[in-house]
Design a protein around this motif. Structure first.
Motif, PDB file in Angstrom:
ATOM      1  N   THR A  30       0.849  -1.200   0.000  1.00 26.45           N
ATOM      2  CA  THR A  30       0.000   0.000   0.000  1.00 26.45           C
ATOM      3  C   THR A  30       0.883   1.248   0.000  1.00 26.45           C
ATOM      4  O   THR A  30       2.032   1.202   0.439  1.00 26.45           O
ATOM      5  N   TYR A  32      -0.091   5.819   0.136  1.00 24.16           N
ATOM      6  CA  TYR A  32      -1.217   6.760   0.151  1.00 24.16           C
ATOM      7  C   TYR A  32      -0.789   8.185  -0.185  1.00 24.16           C
ATOM      8  O   TYR A  32      -1.615   9.081  -0.229  1.00 24.16           O
ATOM      9  N   LEU A  49      -1.161  -0.551  -3.968  1.00 19.23           N
ATOM     10  CA  LEU A  49      -2.580  -0.502  -3.625  1.00 19.23           C
ATOM     11  C   LEU A  49      -2.822   0.757  -2.798  1.00 19.23           C
ATOM     12  O   LEU A  49      -2.231   0.914  -1.720  1.00 19.23           O
ATOM     13  N   ASP A  52      -8.041   1.340   1.294  1.00 25.68           N
ATOM     14  CA  ASP A  52      -8.856   2.140   2.215  1.00 25.68           C
ATOM     15  C   ASP A  52      -8.337   1.986   3.647  1.00 25.68           C
ATOM     16  O   ASP A  52      -8.867   2.590   4.580  1.00 25.68           O
ATOM     17  N   ASP A  91      -8.790   1.198  -3.850  1.00 32.94           N
ATOM     18  CA  ASP A  91     -10.011   0.672  -3.211  1.00 32.94           C
ATOM     19  C   ASP A  91     -11.177   1.623  -3.449  1.00 32.94           C
ATOM     20  O   ASP A  91     -11.055   2.834  -3.191  1.00 32.94           O
ATOM     21  N   LYS A 121     -10.398  -1.728  -6.763  1.00 31.79           N
ATOM     22  CA  LYS A 121     -10.593  -2.964  -5.986  1.00 31.79           C
ATOM     23  C   LYS A 121     -11.890  -2.847  -5.195  1.00 31.79           C
ATOM     24  O   LYS A 121     -12.192  -1.771  -4.661  1.00 31.79           O
ATOM     25  N   HIS A 145     -11.606  -8.926  -3.729  1.00 32.61           N
ATOM     26  CA  HIS A 145     -11.041  -9.049  -2.373  1.00 32.61           C
ATOM     27  C   HIS A 145     -11.975  -9.960  -1.574  1.00 32.61           C
ATOM     28  O   HIS A 145     -13.131  -9.607  -1.345  1.00 32.61           O
ATOM     29  N   VAL A 188      -7.480 -10.324  -4.109  1.00 32.88           N
ATOM     30  CA  VAL A 188      -6.790 -10.323  -2.815  1.00 32.88           C
ATOM     31  C   VAL A 188      -7.477 -11.354  -1.924  1.00 32.88           C
ATOM     32  O   VAL A 188      -8.707 -11.397  -1.849  1.00 32.88           O
ATOM     33  N   GLU A 190      -7.532 -12.340   1.936  1.00 34.93           N
ATOM     34  CA  GLU A 190      -7.055 -11.818   3.224  1.00 34.93           C
ATOM     35  C   GLU A 190      -7.415 -12.757   4.369  1.00 34.93           C
ATOM     36  O   GLU A 190      -8.582 -13.146   4.533  1.00 34.93           O
ATOM     37  N   VAL A 221       0.734  -9.042  -0.374  1.00 36.44           N
ATOM     38  CA  VAL A 221       0.520  -7.615  -0.131  1.00 36.44           C
ATOM     39  C   VAL A 221       0.639  -7.349   1.369  1.00 36.44           C
ATOM     40  O   VAL A 221       0.250  -8.180   2.187  1.00 36.44           O
ATOM     41  N   VAL A 223       0.509  -3.781   4.251  1.00 31.61           N
ATOM     42  CA  VAL A 223       0.351  -2.344   4.462  1.00 31.61           C
ATOM     43  C   VAL A 223       1.747  -1.789   4.757  1.00 31.61           C
ATOM     44  O   VAL A 223       2.460  -2.307   5.616  1.00 31.61           O
TER      45      VAL A 223
HETATM   46  O1  KIV Z   1      -6.889  -1.454   2.311  1.00 31.70           O
HETATM   47  C1  KIV Z   1      -5.934  -2.237   2.300  1.00 31.70           C
HETATM   48  O2  KIV Z   1      -4.803  -1.922   2.686  1.00 31.70           O
HETATM   49  C2  KIV Z   1      -6.168  -3.590   1.803  1.00 31.70           C
HETATM   50  C3  KIV Z   1      -5.061  -4.593   1.975  1.00 31.70           C
HETATM   51  C4  KIV Z   1      -4.969  -5.024   3.377  1.00 31.70           C
HETATM   52  C5  KIV Z   1      -5.205  -5.731   1.055  1.00 31.70           C
HETATM   53  O3  KIV Z   1      -7.209  -3.881   1.311  1.00 31.70           O
END
Ligand code: KIV
Length: 272
Positions: A30, A32, A49, A52, A91, A121, A145, A188, A190, A221, A223
């Motif tokens: 991820t 941001y 990614l 969210d 997301d 996603k 996901h 994904v 999880e 994946v 974070v």
């Molecule tokens: O929002 C996110 O970081 C995710 C990952 C945990 C796959 O969906």
């Protein structure tokens, strides 16, 4: 087992399928914001990614539910400005695709147009089938996901491992096969048992990207804040920390505070 890596000047959704076919694992993290995304892209990640999870790690909310579509677009556009190689997936946040397929398409189009990202996603299987179809028909790549889907946390009640029961595992396999048939570019998985994740990965031709799902998936994946050790109170079993940035940053900031207080900073060379 190590597999020869093809060099991708730009990673596309097609590259992800090729990676699965050749046995090369997909790396996803991820990000941001601009500065972090620039480092992540230059370090050679395949997919960023814009999760969210920004709701948790950037805004400090307890869940992913409060983040808005506008906020996701803000994060995604900052990331897109930073990258030159990786694929950027965003997301669609809670409340922006669940009510009807037209709303889902509107949200996906806003993300693509206003951020410049490459795919979206969404969380869930059969329940969101019509929305996934609608977005895909507009030519927008969709990543699914399944397993622990944090937007449904109040339905589950906890963040524990999903699909341990036979009926939930069977639904997950059926949902993965449905997402493949609809035309999703990847899924994904999880926090599900490793054996189930491997079975799902072997039963579909599109790549699976796992988090807490063992090493039988087609990619992994995490974070970024967790990988870097910034979220030091978060200690799930699946997490491998590659740094202890919480300690390093606390230490560096503590030294800066001490230098300011003692008037050691700035010195002669650090002024005009
Ligand atoms: O929002 C996110 O970081 C995710 C990952 C945990 C796959 O969906």
């Amino acid at each position: 087992m190590s597999v020869a890596k093809k060099v991708y000047k730009r990673v596309t959704v097609k590259s992800l399928t090729e990676m699965k076919q050749s046995g090369e694992k997909i790396s996803m993290l991820t990000s941001y914001d601009y500065s972090m995304a620039k480092i992540v892209d230059e370090a050679g990640i395949d997919v960023i990614l814009v999760g969210d999870s920004a709701s948790n790690v950037m805004a400090g909310h307890e869940t992913t539910l409060p983040i808005t579509l506008d906020q996701m677009i803000y994060h995604a556009s900052s990331v897109v400005r930073a990258i030159s190689r990786c694929l950027v997936v965003v997301d669609i946040p809670f409340g922006s695709y669940q009510s009807d397929p037209k709303e889902a398409l509107r949200s996906a189009i806003r993300i693509m147009k206003e951020s410049g990202a490459h795919a979206v996603k969404v969380e869930g299987g059969k329940e969101i089938k019509e929305s996934v179809k609608r977005i895909l028909h507009a030519g927008i790549p969709v990543m699914g996901h399944l397993g622990l889907t944090p937007q449904s946390i109040y339905k589950f009640g906890t963040y524990t491992v999903r699909a341990k029961e036979k009926s939930e595992a069977e639904k997950l396999i059926a949902d993965a096969q449905l997402l493949e048939r609809l035309g999703c570019c990847a899924i994904v998985l999880e926090k599900i048992p490793a054996a189930l994740a491997k079975e799902v990965s072997e039963s579909i031709s599109i790549p699976t990207i796992g988090i807490g799902a063992g090493n039988g998936t087609d990619g992994q994946v995490l974070v970024i804040h967790d990988l870097l050790g910034m979220t030091h109170e978060f200690n799930p079993r699946f997490l491998r920390r590659y740094m202890n940035l919480y300690e390093e940053m606390t230490d560096a900031i503590g030294k800066y505070v001490a230098d300011v207080k003692s008037q050691d900073f700035p010195n002669e060379e650090e002024q005009y």
